[in-house]
Design an enzyme around this catalytic site. Structure first.
Site, short mmCIF file in Angstrom:
data_model
loop_
_atom_site.label_atom_id
_atom_site.label_comp_id
_atom_site.label_asym_id
_atom_site.label_seq_id
_atom_site.Cartn_x
_atom_site.Cartn_y
_atom_site.Cartn_z
CG HIS A 195 -44.31 91.72 60.29
ND1 HIS A 195 -45.76 92.23 60.36
CD2 HIS A 195 -43.82 92.38 61.47
CE1 HIS A 195 -45.65 93.34 61.30
NE2 HIS A 195 -44.55 93.12 61.95
CG ASP A 226 -37.21 91.65 66.09
OD1 ASP A 226 -36.78 92.88 66.64
OD2 ASP A 226 -38.16 91.13 66.55
N1 ACO Z 1 -39.81 81.09 59.47
C1 ACO Z 1 -40.33 80.04 58.82
N2 ACO Z 1 -41.64 79.86 58.50
C2 ACO Z 1 -42.53 80.92 58.79
C3 ACO Z 1 -41.81 82.02 59.64
C4 ACO Z 1 -40.63 82.12 59.70
N3 ACO Z 1 -39.95 83.13 60.46
N4 ACO Z 1 -42.81 83.12 59.45
C5 ACO Z 1 -44.08 82.39 59.06
N5 ACO Z 1 -43.64 81.22 58.54
C6 ACO Z 1 -44.71 80.55 58.04
C7 ACO Z 1 -45.34 79.47 59.00
O1 ACO Z 1 -44.41 78.38 59.35
C8 ACO Z 1 -46.54 79.19 58.57
O2 ACO Z 1 -46.64 77.86 57.63
P1 ACO Z 1 -47.84 77.14 57.54
O3 ACO Z 1 -49.09 78.20 56.77
O4 ACO Z 1 -47.52 76.19 56.44
O5 ACO Z 1 -48.30 76.67 58.89
C9 ACO Z 1 -47.08 80.47 57.60
O6 ACO Z 1 -45.71 81.11 57.42
C10 ACO Z 1 -47.72 81.62 58.68
O7 ACO Z 1 -46.99 81.70 59.64
P2 ACO Z 1 -47.81 82.42 60.98
O8 ACO Z 1 -46.65 82.14 62.00
O9 ACO Z 1 -49.17 81.54 61.30
O10 ACO Z 1 -47.86 83.90 60.75
P3 ACO Z 1 -48.06 84.94 61.64
O11 ACO Z 1 -48.67 85.96 60.77
O12 ACO Z 1 -49.07 84.39 62.83
O13 ACO Z 1 -46.83 85.21 62.27
C11 ACO Z 1 -44.68 86.00 63.09
C12 ACO Z 1 -46.03 86.26 62.29
C13 ACO Z 1 -45.04 85.29 64.63
C14 ACO Z 1 -43.87 87.11 63.30
C15 ACO Z 1 -43.88 84.83 62.35
O14 ACO Z 1 -43.45 85.43 60.89
C16 ACO Z 1 -42.79 84.20 63.12
O15 ACO Z 1 -42.80 83.42 64.11
N6 ACO Z 1 -41.64 84.78 62.70
C17 ACO Z 1 -40.31 84.50 63.61
C18 ACO Z 1 -40.18 85.41 64.88
C19 ACO Z 1 -40.01 86.82 64.41
O16 ACO Z 1 -39.05 87.14 63.91
N7 ACO Z 1 -40.57 87.70 65.22
C20 ACO Z 1 -40.56 89.04 65.21
C21 ACO Z 1 -41.58 89.60 64.44
S1 ACO Z 1 -41.39 91.55 64.28
C22 ACO Z 1 -41.81 92.11 65.87
O17 ACO Z 1 -42.78 91.57 66.61
C23 ACO Z 1 -41.28 93.27 66.29
#
Ligand code: ACO
Length: 380
Positions: free
Chosen positions: A263, A317
């Protein structure tokens, strides 16, 4: 070329885009408050419509105010037959979020008198959207199966009526209660992507149906509301508890996102995921276990071991899909169900935006060229 003196933050991470008193998140401690009240307390003691009132009007309603709000919403639940006819023409293979976005926008055609400075107009737009969105979600579900939509039932409350319209039978009281709690948990969450989208649209002073339609379109994406549907797909692909760790290893190797984890704000387990997990167990105890729950538990453990140090824990989620499955909601309706709840938050932000409006017009850092010669097509 002018010097770039503004730091660019992709995704506007950490940049305040508004001032708001609607909700508050402490991502380090896992705290979520609506108008200052903790989400755990609201989930236990309030109802979705009371919470919606709190979010939109800023205070808990008196008994009379709540009765009248509920009564207005009950009265406006039906949708016009022309909207039903329009929805009948939607392809049954289309995603229900697309159907919802189109139907929400279509409401603007029927209630087109835009009077944003009239409190009665605001009140009835709020009532209509809260009342009609669940009816439209349930109607599309029945119509895509070739059935006629079920009319709302005045003797059922908000959550029970939706489950009734969806499953064509009156829900068990526990199922209705649990669904109401799910709606409360999803009602609002500060300035996330869909809320920001709603606020940008609201800032142009367009109608509230366009505001909600644009937010629905934004919620649909897999990085936002669409993740709950992908969680169930993931659990079904994993198929067994033994496959959890090999599946996770593969995700980590290929840098694939694990759905339902991580998140932008929470760096601990999302407080809503904690409550959803508890209510999932309550449902399983009454209606039987779901084999995906064991897989989910193992997945949570494995992800915590591998990614917990990076603040990646279950988000809202991760467990919501398991609850919705048990309530008989098909997986491609999980995000529309999320939207039913989030309409409350979007409307609260719409009202807040109107109260101190300035059209959103951020700047950009231009990375292109200047004075480029126009090459005639024959010379390209
Ligand atoms: N699985 C694996 N790695 C992850 C995950 C995940 N679910 N979430 C974050 N990371 C890692 C990324 O790969 C990234 O690694 P890096 O720095 O080596 O590149 C780091 O953590 C930061 O991730 P970002 O995607 O840049 O973080 P951001 O804050 O932009 O993303 C998000 C948040 C989009 C929710 C992300 O965690 C994600 O894509 N999760 C999966 C989708 C999901 O469950 N979405 C629902 C969110 S809740 C809602 O919207 C109601």
């Amino acid at each position: 070329m002018s010097a770039v003196c503004i730091e660019f933050k992709p995704g506007l991470e950490g940049i305040p885009a508004t001032q708001s008193s609607i909700s508050y998140v402490d991502g380090q401690q896992g705290i979520l408050e609506y108008r200052g009240t903790n989400i755990e307390e609201l989930a236990k003691k309030s109802s979705f419509l009371e919470t919606a009132y709190l979010l939109i009007w800023g205070n808990l309603p008196s008994k009379e105010e709540l009765d009248s709000f509920q009564e207005d919403i009950r009265y406006h639940r039906r949708i016009k037959y022309r909207i039903r006819d329009m929805m009948k023409c939607f392809p049954e293979t289309g995603h229900p979020m697309d159907a919802l976005q189109a139907s929400a926008a279509a409401l603007g055609l029927f209630y087109s008198r835009r009077a944003l400075d009239n409190p009665e107009y605001i009140r009835f737009a709020v009532v209509r959207l809260l009342a009609k969105i669940p009816t439209m979600v349930a109607a599309f579900q029945l119509m895509r199966k070739g059935n006629d939509p079920v009319q709302p039932r005045d003797d059922l409350d908000y959550a029970a009526n939706f489950l009734y319209m969806l499953n064509e039978k009156e829900p068990d009281p526990l199922a209705a209660k649990v669904f109401d709690v799910c709606l409360t948990l999803h009602a609002e969450h500060t300035i996330n992507a869909s809320t920001f989208s709603a606020m940008v649209t609201a800032s142009t002073l367009t109608d509230p149906y366009a505001v909600i339609a644009s937010a629905v379109g934004t919620l649909a994406g897999p990085l936002h509301g669409g993740a709950n549907e992908d969680v169930i797909t993931m659990l079904s692909e994993i198929g067994s508890v033994e496959n959890v760790r090999p599946y996770l290893e593969k995700c980590l190797e290929t840098k694939a996102k694990i759905m339902g984890f991580g998140h932008r704000v929470y760096k601990v387990k999302d407080p809503r995921a904690i409550i959803l997990q508890e209510i999932a167990v309550e449902l399983f105890e009454k209606f039987g276990y779901d084999k995906y729950y064991e897989i989910a538990l193992e997945m949570e453990k494995a992800v915590e071991e591998k990614l917990g140090h990076r603040g990646i824990y279950p988000n809202v989620d991760f467990y919501s899909g398991l609850v919705y499955r048990k309530l008989g909601i098909p997986s491609d309706l999980f995000t529309p169900v999320f939207a039913i709840a989030r309409v409350a938050g979007w409307l609260a932000h719409w009202k807040e935006q109107l109260a101190a409006n300035r059209i959103f017009r951020p700047t950009q850092i231009y990375t292109g060229e200047h004075n480029v010669y126009y090459t005639p097509i024959q010379e390209r």
